[in-house]
Design a protein around this motif. Structure first.
Motif, PDB file in Angstrom:
ATOM      1  N   GLU A   3     -48.383  36.952 -15.667  1.00 63.05           N
ATOM      2  CA  GLU A   3     -49.788  36.954 -16.090  1.00 63.05           C
ATOM      3  C   GLU A   3     -50.496  35.708 -15.567  1.00 63.05           C
ATOM      4  N   ILE A  60     -52.554  32.556 -15.690  1.00 59.39           N
ATOM      5  CA  ILE A  60     -52.906  31.679 -16.821  1.00 59.39           C
ATOM      6  C   ILE A  60     -53.882  30.575 -16.434  1.00 59.39           C
ATOM      7  N   LEU A  97     -56.735  29.935 -18.812  1.00 53.06           N
ATOM      8  CA  LEU A  97     -56.469  29.849 -20.251  1.00 53.06           C
ATOM      9  C   LEU A  97     -56.545  28.401 -20.745  1.00 53.06           C
ATOM     10  N   LYS A 155     -53.558  28.282 -25.617  1.00 50.38           N
ATOM     11  CA  LYS A 155     -53.113  29.644 -25.303  1.00 50.38           C
ATOM     12  C   LYS A 155     -51.879  29.605 -24.406  1.00 50.38           C
ATOM     13  N   ARG A 156     -51.843  28.632 -23.509  1.00 52.09           N
ATOM     14  CA  ARG A 156     -50.660  28.484 -22.645  1.00 52.09           C
ATOM     15  C   ARG A 156     -49.450  28.091 -23.487  1.00 52.09           C
ATOM     16  N   LYS A 198     -47.955  30.965 -25.072  1.00 55.04           N
ATOM     17  CA  LYS A 198     -47.187  31.813 -24.156  1.00 55.04           C
ATOM     18  C   LYS A 198     -45.831  31.208 -23.821  1.00 55.04           C
TER      19      LYS A 198
END
Lengths: 251, 351
Positions: free
Chosen positions: A69, A71, A74, A78-79, A82
């Motif tokens: 995905e 990133i 982001l 949010k990273r 993940k």
């Protein structure tokens, strides 16, 4: 075929309109340890900050795929959710928040599961024992008044609690004594055994005495100029960065 | 009445109304009886307060003296140390929309007491608070006064606090300003005796179009007297704040020391923050220090916290709560500490 965890292609990054990374390609599979070496000013820390999403670093070209995905747009939180983690070269001091409170908040945010007080205390205690950290650190304010080495250990404690898929260690070995380096390396090896990946960014190769990296990359002037195995680190040890630079400038 | 500092064109006091609700819930746990409490109810400010102690001004204080509808008068006898805090809970509603409290505390030598006064509203309608608290702390006594104000966004809040401290006496003021549309808050401490000590710790949270006028004065008269003012605040949305901190050293206050600091975090560009520190010396051999800072939250700190999974708001909230924590921790009630933290959290997260 193994699914790639991190897939960077032609990554170019500016800081205040100056190009620092000039087209990086890097692939990391689950369970691999990669080491990026290079002289100061070559762009190592820029790569670390860019992967974590610091707003000052502007991606002008290329892709950063994580778990398939993109990133690059982001925000850092949010990273983190993940599974990306950055061990800071210079961790920030946050007065008024204890290590334990902060880690519980962070673990709750990253895992999406409320961390109950007692089980979390136990988890923290066992991780601190592994890192040979004294209990009292849990109730001290985050990094406040910590020595350089204590701050680095505290970063590794956070890594160990958050269990990221990809840990980026930015100059974690600087400021650590030999014993601490061994302890940190053990923790990194534990993560690798759990099929998690680690990207070690370093100026020296002290940490490499205890780690078995799958790949070593040399980052010079914003580009990865050579990738190989542990023998590359030995080459650097022998000829120094100047020697390596000279070799590449001849080409 | 015009109030230029916070841009208020006119202010008229409302017609006084009664406050009929119970506000003293835990008096029975202290060993002070009501006779002693009532003994001072006729004492006037002028009886023991020097002229420079004006509070918010005569308009405000004389309104309280004339129309007060609540408050306590406590006379703490010599050597008595009241261990549990006395807590006053004012909860204004549509039937009781006004608190005009007058509080008088007299501490005889070597006595101790802690008083917590909590002002809240349980209605969205306009409420009004105008209070006056007067403290006379005699030799070697210790008084802690904690005021927590969280009125709704339409309400007006005025509070004058005056204290005179005798030799080796101590006062610790804590002020938490969270609510109200307009707040005028004044704390004046006269360090009258030698080696007397005055501390004031305060926090404020400005959001919406809240306007705060905070005036703190430490007036040193005794030798070797000590004062410390520490204020931490957060301003966001269109809020406005004026902070005036005065360290005043009168003739005779030799080798006295005063320190004041105001630190404010500005979260939005439209906020207005004025800090006006004042240092007035009639004596050479004194030390007055002043520090102030106003700025946004450090970007690298935010990045660090966000890299650990906290959203930007959560990270800001954490930094703000951490900054407020040393002041909030001075409140001797876990319930109150928690409710303040929850309120701050709600305001920052729902920004």
């Amino acid at each position: 075929m193994k699914k790639k965890l991190l897939d960077i292609k032609n990554l170019k990054v500016n800081i205040e309109d100056q190009e620092i990374l000039k087209g990086i390609d890097l692939e990391i599979n689950p369970g691999e340890i990669h080491v990026i070496m290079g002289p100061n000013g070559g762009g190592k820390s820029t790569l670390a900050y860019t992967l974590m999403g610091h707003p000052r670093y502007e991606v002008t070209e290329g892709q950063i795929l994580f778990d398939g995905e993109e990133i690059k747009d982001l925000s850092p939180d949010k990273r983190a959710k993940k599974g990306v983690f950055l061990s800071f070269q210079y961790p920030e001091e946050i007065p008024g928040v204890t290590v334990e409170e902060f880690l519980r908040t962070s673990k709750t945010a990253v895992s999406g599961e409320q961390q109950k007080l007692i089980p979390f205390k136990k988890l923290l205690k066992s991780k601190m024992e592994e890192l040979e950290m004294k209990d009292e650190y849990a109730s001290r304010y985050l990094n406040l008044g910590f020595s350089g080495g204590e701050k680095k250990k505290n970063e590794i404690l956070q890594m160990s609690i958050l269990e990221p898929k990809l840990s980026i260690l930015d100059e974690t070995d600087s400021g650590l004594d030999v014993d601490a380096i061994r302890i940190v390396a053990e923790d990194v090896n534990r993560l690798q055994n759990g099929n998690r990946s680690v990207l070690v960014i370093t100026h020296y190769n002290k940490l490499l005495d205890y780690l078995k990296p799958d790949f070593v990359h040399i980052l010079l002037d914003g580009k990865i100029v050579k990738s190989g195995g542990l023998e590359l680190a030995e080459e650097i040890d022998k000829y120094g960065y100047e020697g390596i630079k000279a070799k590449f400038s001849r080409n | 009445m015009k109030w230029n500092r916070i841009g208020l064109e006119s202010l008229t006091f409302p017609e006084p109304k009664k406050y009929t609700k119970e506000y003293l819930s835990n008096l029975e746990i202290t060993n002070i009886n009501l006779d002693e409490i009532n003994e001072l109810s006729t004492t006037k400010l002028e009886d023991f307060m020097p002229k420079e102690a004006k509070g918010l001004g005569k308009d405000f204080t004389s309104y309280v003296e004339e129309y007060y509808n609540s408050g306590i008068s406590l006379h703490v006898p010599r050597n008595m140390k009241v261990e549990k805090p006395i807590i006053l809970d004012f909860l204004m509603d549509d039937e009781n929309p006004m608190v005009i409290d007058r509080n008088i505390l007299v501490l005889e030598p070597n006595s101790e007491i802690t008083v917590v006064i909590n002002y809240k509203t349980k209605t969205q309608g306009h409420c009004f608070h105008n209070g006056l608290t007067k403290v006379y702390a005699k030799e070697n006594s210790l008084v802690n006064i904690i005021k927590i104000q969280n009125l709704n966004d339409k309400s007006h809040n005025f509070d004058s606090n005056l204290a005179i401290i005798e030799g080796e006496g101590n006062i610790n003021w804590v002020s938490i300003e969270l609510g109200g549309n307009i707040t005028g808050s004044n704390f004046t401490t006269i360090l009258n005796g030698d080696a007397s000590q005055g501390n004031l710790s305060s926090i404020y949270l400005g959001d919406g179009d809240r306007k705060l006028d905070l005036g703190y004065s430490m007036i040193h008269k005794g030798r070797k007297s000590n004062s410390n003012i520490e204020t931490k605040g957060v301003l966001m949305d269109d809020s406005k704040k004026v902070f005036r901190g005065n360290l005043i050293f009168k003739k005779g206050a030799r080798t006295s020391k005063g320190v004041e600091g105001e630190y404010v975090i500005l979260l939005d560009p439209a906020v207005k923050s004025d800090s006006i520190p004042g240092l007035f010396c009639e004596e050479d051999d004194v030390s007055g220090e002043h520090a102030a800072s106003a700025g946004q939250i450090d970007k690298d700190k935010l990045f660090y916290l966000m890299s650990r999974g906290l959203s930007e708001r959560e990270a800001k909230k954490l930094i703000i709560q951490a900054a407020f924590r040393p002041v909030v921790d001075k409140i001797p009630s876990e319930e109150l500490r928690n409710s303040i933290n929850t309120e701050i959290e709600r305001r920052i997260i729902n920004e």
